[in-house]
Design an enzyme around this catalytic site. Structure first.
Site, PDB file in Angstrom:
ATOM      1  N   CYS A 138      73.627  80.160  46.462  1.00 20.60           N
ATOM      2  CA  CYS A 138      73.085  80.643  45.188  1.00 20.60           C
ATOM      3  C   CYS A 138      71.941  81.627  45.408  1.00 20.60           C
ATOM      4  CB  CYS A 138      72.553  79.477  44.372  1.00 20.60           C
ATOM      5  SG  CYS A 138      73.764  78.196  44.098  1.00 20.60           S
ATOM      6  N   ARG A 185      75.009  86.719  50.027  1.00 20.48           N
ATOM      7  CA  ARG A 185      74.777  85.303  50.265  1.00 20.48           C
ATOM      8  C   ARG A 185      76.025  84.463  49.988  1.00 20.48           C
ATOM      9  NH1 ARG A 185      69.095  83.878  49.880  1.00 20.48           N
ATOM     10  NH2 ARG A 185      69.682  81.877  49.023  1.00 20.48           N
ATOM     11  N   TRP A 210      77.017  79.388  44.038  1.00 14.91           N
ATOM     12  CA  TRP A 210      77.965  78.931  45.056  1.00 14.91           C
ATOM     13  C   TRP A 210      78.152  77.447  44.776  1.00 14.91           C
ATOM     14  CZ3 TRP A 210      77.595  76.095  49.923  1.00 14.91           C
ATOM     15  CH2 TRP A 210      78.687  76.310  50.775  1.00 14.91           C
ATOM     16  N   ASN A 259      68.326  77.280  42.152  1.00 19.39           N
ATOM     17  CA  ASN A 259      68.880  77.155  43.512  1.00 19.39           C
ATOM     18  C   ASN A 259      68.457  75.809  44.042  1.00 19.39           C
ATOM     19  OD1 ASN A 259      69.826  79.713  43.547  1.00 19.39           O
ATOM     20  ND2 ASN A 259      68.442  80.470  45.133  1.00 19.39           N
ATOM     21  N   GLY A 260      69.341  75.128  44.760  1.00 17.11           N
ATOM     22  CA  GLY A 260      68.970  73.844  45.346  1.00 17.11           C
ATOM     23  C   GLY A 260      69.753  72.711  44.711  1.00 17.11           C
ATOM     24  N   GLU A 293      81.120  81.333  70.750  1.00 20.59           N
ATOM     25  CA  GLU A 293      80.707  82.291  69.725  1.00 20.59           C
ATOM     26  C   GLU A 293      81.826  83.294  69.427  1.00 20.59           C
ATOM     27  OE1 GLU A 293      78.714  82.454  67.508  1.00 20.59           O
ATOM     28  OE2 GLU A 293      78.433  84.550  66.971  1.00 20.59           O
ATOM     29  N   LYS A 313      83.507  83.842  65.750  1.00 22.92           N
ATOM     30  CA  LYS A 313      83.455  85.162  65.113  1.00 22.92           C
ATOM     31  C   LYS A 313      84.849  85.572  64.635  1.00 22.92           C
ATOM     32  CE  LYS A 313      80.447  85.769  64.488  1.00 22.92           C
ATOM     33  NZ  LYS A 313      79.130  85.312  64.318  1.00 22.92           N
ATOM     34  N   GLU A 363      86.058  83.222  61.647  1.00 26.97           N
ATOM     35  CA  GLU A 363      85.424  83.301  60.337  1.00 26.97           C
ATOM     36  C   GLU A 363      85.734  84.588  59.599  1.00 26.97           C
ATOM     37  OE1 GLU A 363      81.116  83.046  60.126  1.00 26.97           O
ATOM     38  OE2 GLU A 363      80.897  84.115  62.008  1.00 26.97           O
ATOM     39  N   HIS A 373      93.978  69.701  81.093  1.00 29.83           N
ATOM     40  CA  HIS A 373      93.919  68.310  80.647  1.00 29.83           C
ATOM     41  C   HIS A 373      94.566  68.133  79.274  1.00 29.83           C
ATOM     42  CE1 HIS A 373      91.596  67.154  84.132  1.00 29.83           C
ATOM     43  NE2 HIS A 373      90.905  68.271  83.961  1.00 29.83           N
ATOM     44  N   LYS A 427      76.210  83.018  53.523  1.00 31.69           N
ATOM     45  CA  LYS A 427      75.332  83.515  54.579  1.00 31.69           C
ATOM     46  C   LYS A 427      74.323  82.444  54.979  1.00 31.69           C
ATOM     47  CE  LYS A 427      73.390  86.465  57.335  1.00 31.69           C
ATOM     48  NZ  LYS A 427      74.066  86.604  58.644  1.00 31.69           N
TER      49      LYS A 427
HETATM   50  O1  M6R Z   1      70.807  80.909  59.252  1.00 30.09           O
HETATM   51  P1  M6R Z   1      71.305  80.045  60.370  1.00 30.09           P
HETATM   52  O2  M6R Z   1      71.245  80.731  61.707  1.00 30.09           O
HETATM   53  O3  M6R Z   1      70.607  78.707  60.422  1.00 30.09           O
HETATM   54  O4  M6R Z   1      72.803  79.762  60.036  1.00 30.09           O
HETATM   55  C1  M6R Z   1      73.575  78.915  60.830  1.00 30.09           C
HETATM   56  C2  M6R Z   1      75.068  79.082  60.551  1.00 30.09           C
HETATM   57  O5  M6R Z   1      75.343  78.790  59.216  1.00 30.09           O
HETATM   58  C3  M6R Z   1      75.530  80.516  60.876  1.00 30.09           C
HETATM   59  O6  M6R Z   1      75.279  80.856  62.203  1.00 30.09           O
HETATM   60  C4  M6R Z   1      77.051  80.632  60.610  1.00 30.09           C
HETATM   61  O7  M6R Z   1      77.769  79.887  61.529  1.00 30.09           O
HETATM   62  C5  M6R Z   1      77.463  82.100  60.642  1.00 30.09           C
HETATM   63  N1  M6R Z   1      78.401  82.375  59.599  1.00 30.09           N
HETATM   64  C6  M6R Z   1      78.111  82.500  61.908  1.00 30.09           C
HETATM   65  O8  M6R Z   1      78.479  83.844  61.900  1.00 30.09           O
END
Ligand code: M6R
Length: 608
Positions: free
Chosen positions: A2, A27, A75, A101-102, A481, A485, A488, A504, A603
């Site tokens: 949000c 966001r 959201w 928000n929250g 990572e 990437k 996602e 294994h 985000k």
């Molecule tokens: O803001 P943060 O680094 O704490 O966020 C952590 C994860 O939500 C963030 O890295 C998420 O996995 C990303 N979408 C990865 O690209």
């Protein structure tokens, strides 16, 4: 996640609110809405889906009259992403509108209480109780009513409130959710994120938890949680609008990939001085480190993957035992942590709910806390004993790139610093790594120069179904990572596997044509990795290798290879990640995906 915005001034409020919401789109959200007061009534407009729907419904804000208002991108958490659950929510008498928000944790009891008193609910949200509480407590005094209302709320909230009887005034309240007040001339603002403000003002006030503010066009009055007036300092934001916008690239993600050499330079340079690593004002010298028996790293998503690199580096160089846990696990698993533990929490946004909760949990057990964070004055920065900022600048794309690599850079600095403070590294090796770290931005620029080659390889290998990333040691951490990437943003399933673990069980999935991306930059285990490539090739896999330039032995095994610029094997994770970010980007582009706003993702994950 949000986002909230607010405006009061002499111009029509709705276009300002829509503009602010547009800048918060990154966001992630599934509905949006605004409410504007014109002195006689509060007009509200809400729409499910993209913000454009709300713009269409309001003729870009022109059909909503009034100079004071609030806006929200939602959201969904409590209740489906529908128009009736979209914010703002109104009180039954139409006097108040609220954005939030929250999470209001005690909303179920409050809802029951309010229903028993005759209030009618129109949504499934937790937020709506706030609107009805405002009506319940209203006695003609806006501030007193807000104070009485927030005294009933438990949980986390950044609130924006308008009241029909105070046509030029917006109230905003902060508790455990980000909130910034923008200071203008003859007009003032608030938002959950500076990106929503900086096209109008760079002068801001950060509210602290428990504080609330009354905002009119000419005056901002901030109160503490008891309602006493307090003074706040105004901070000037240096982030330019250009820095927050795409700067000519098709996607924020590509722009942010390209920004990595500069982001890394900004993160590394101030900390390498006269042959020594200087860690800001972090108070972790030899005396404090001798008291540390173990390190626990916690984070979520990519920040967790940066922590995986950190574990290898700290154990290898400083010889301190390191345990790493995703924050959503650590917070609930009764970890063995005491005053001899150093907790390192990693977060780009500094607002990730699980990471915040883990820090609080570990602090309560006596741990010393160090945060690696990108957003200045974010919650994680504030609640940690020490902070090392990654100076990556604003990151807009949901998929983190420069956020991650700058976190890894900070871990490299930290591991070498710890090793030196504890006297566990030779002068010669220290010098090698010190120089290696200084050279990272230049190596990354050369990795970015691989852009065209990677684009072609992404076309050639563009996977349609599941693939594997394999590697050993730091290459394995980089695989985690690289795999996230790709998943996602392209929605293609992939798995990151420690190469020695394949046999294994998982090797059963290697069949004719299966794509395996083999990371072979960790020099000491290069030959072992070649053995793993042979294993998958023998079962029909297509292998795309990633190796350090000059290491041509891989050409005998891999079908194609991306050669990254030479670096010390302990520092290769950063340059080797860059072509893999580009690979994910171009595969997603081929597949027509919404790269900057991948489906179902936000985000900044500020709820559990
Ligand atoms: O803001 P943060 O680094 O704490 O966020 C952590 C994860 O939500 C963030 O890295 C998420 O996995 C990303 N979408 C990865 O690209």
């Amino acid at each position: 996640m949000c986002g909230i915005v607010g405006y009061t001034g002499s111009s029509s409020a709705a276009p300002y609110l829509l503009d602010g919401l547009k800048r918060l789109e990154y966001r992630g959200y599934d509905s949006a809405g605004i409410a504007v007061s014109d002195g006689e009534k509060i007009s509200q407009a809400r729409a499910k889906g993209r913000l454009q729907n709300l713009c269409d419904e309001t003729n870009d804000g022109k059909s909503i009259v009034g100079t004071c208002g609030i806006g929200h991108t939602r959201w969904a958490t409590h209740g489906a992403p529908t128009k009736s659950n979209a914010h703002p929510h109104m009180s039954n008498d139409g006097k108040f509108a609220v954005v939030h928000n929250g999470i209001i944790e005690n909303f179920a009891e409050l809802r029951e209480e309010l229903i028993s008193e005759g209030f009618v609910f129109h949504s499934e949200t937790d937020t709506e109780v706030v609107a009805h509480l405002l009506e319940k407590y209203y006695d003609g005094d806006f501030k007193r009513t807000v104070l009485k209302t927030i005294n009933r709320l438990e949980g986390s909230y950044a609130l924006g409130i308008v009241c029909i009887d105070f046509p030029n005034e917006v109230m905003t309240v902060k508790l455990a959710s980000p909130l910034i007040v923008g200071v203008g001339v003859g007009e003032n603002f608030f938002a959950s994120d500076v990106t929503a403000l900086i096209s109008h003002t760079r002068n801001v006030m950060y509210l602290d938890d428990g504080e609330f503010a009354s905002i009119t066009p000419d005056k901002i009055t901030v109160y503490d949680c008891m309602g006493a007036e307090i003074s706040k300092k105004i901070t000037h934001i240096n982030w330019s609008m250009e820095a927050a916008e795409k700067g000519g690239y098709d996607h924020f993600m590509l722009k942010e990939i390209m920004e990595q050499p500069n982001a890394l330079k900004a993160t590394i340079e101030p900390r390498v001085k006269d042959g020594k690593i200087v860690l800001d004002d972090v108070k972790l010298g030899a005396a404090e480190l001798k008291n540390i028996r173990n390190i626990v790293i916690t984070a979520c998503g990519s920040a967790y993957h940066a922590g995986c690199v950190g574990k290898y580096l700290i154990e290898e160089l400083a010889r301190i035992p390191v345990q790493i846990d995703v924050a959503s696990e650590l917070r609930y698993r009764n970890p063995i942590i005491d005053e001899h533990t150093l907790l390192i929490a990693v977060s780009q946004s500094g607002e990730t709910a699980d990471t915040i909760a883990s820090i609080k949990e570990c602090k309560a057990r006596g741990a010393r806390t160090l945060a690696i964070v990108n957003v200045v004055d974010s919650t994680i920065a504030k609640i940690s004993d020490d902070v090392l900022y990654t100076w990556a600048g604003p990151e807009i794309a949901v998929a983190t790139t420069k956020g991650y690599t700058t976190q890894v850079a900070v871990f490299s600095l930290l591991a070498l610093y710890f090793a030196d403070e504890l006297g566990r590294i030779s002068e010669e090796r220290y010098k090698e790594l010190y120089n290696g770290i200084r050279n990272i931005p230049e190596r990354c620029q050369r990795a970015i120069d691989l852009n065209n080659k990677v684009r072609d390889l992404a076309k050639k290998y563009s996977p349609k179904d599941s693939l594997f990333f394999i590697g050993r040691n730091l290459d394995y951490a980089a695989c985690l990572e690289a795999s996230l990437k790709l998943k996602e943003i392209s929605y293609i399933h992939s798995e990151a596997y420690a190469a020695g673990e394949l046999k294994h069980g998982t090797i059963a999935l290697i069949e004719e044509g299966r794509l395996v991306i083999a990371l072979a930059c960790y020099h000491d285990l290069f030959d072992k990795l070649m053995g793993n490539i042979k294993e998958v090739k023998a079962r029909g896999a297509r292998v795309l290798g990633v190796a350090v330039e000059g290491n041509r032995k891989i050409l005998a095994e891999a079908d194609d290879t991306i050669f990254i610029p030479e670096t010390d094997q302990l520092l290769s994770t950063i340059p080797e990640t860059i072509p893999l970010q580009l690979f994910a980007y171009y595969v997603a582009l081929e597949n027509g995906c919404d790269i900057d706003k991948p489906k179902n993702l936000a985000k900044s994950v500020t709820v559990e």
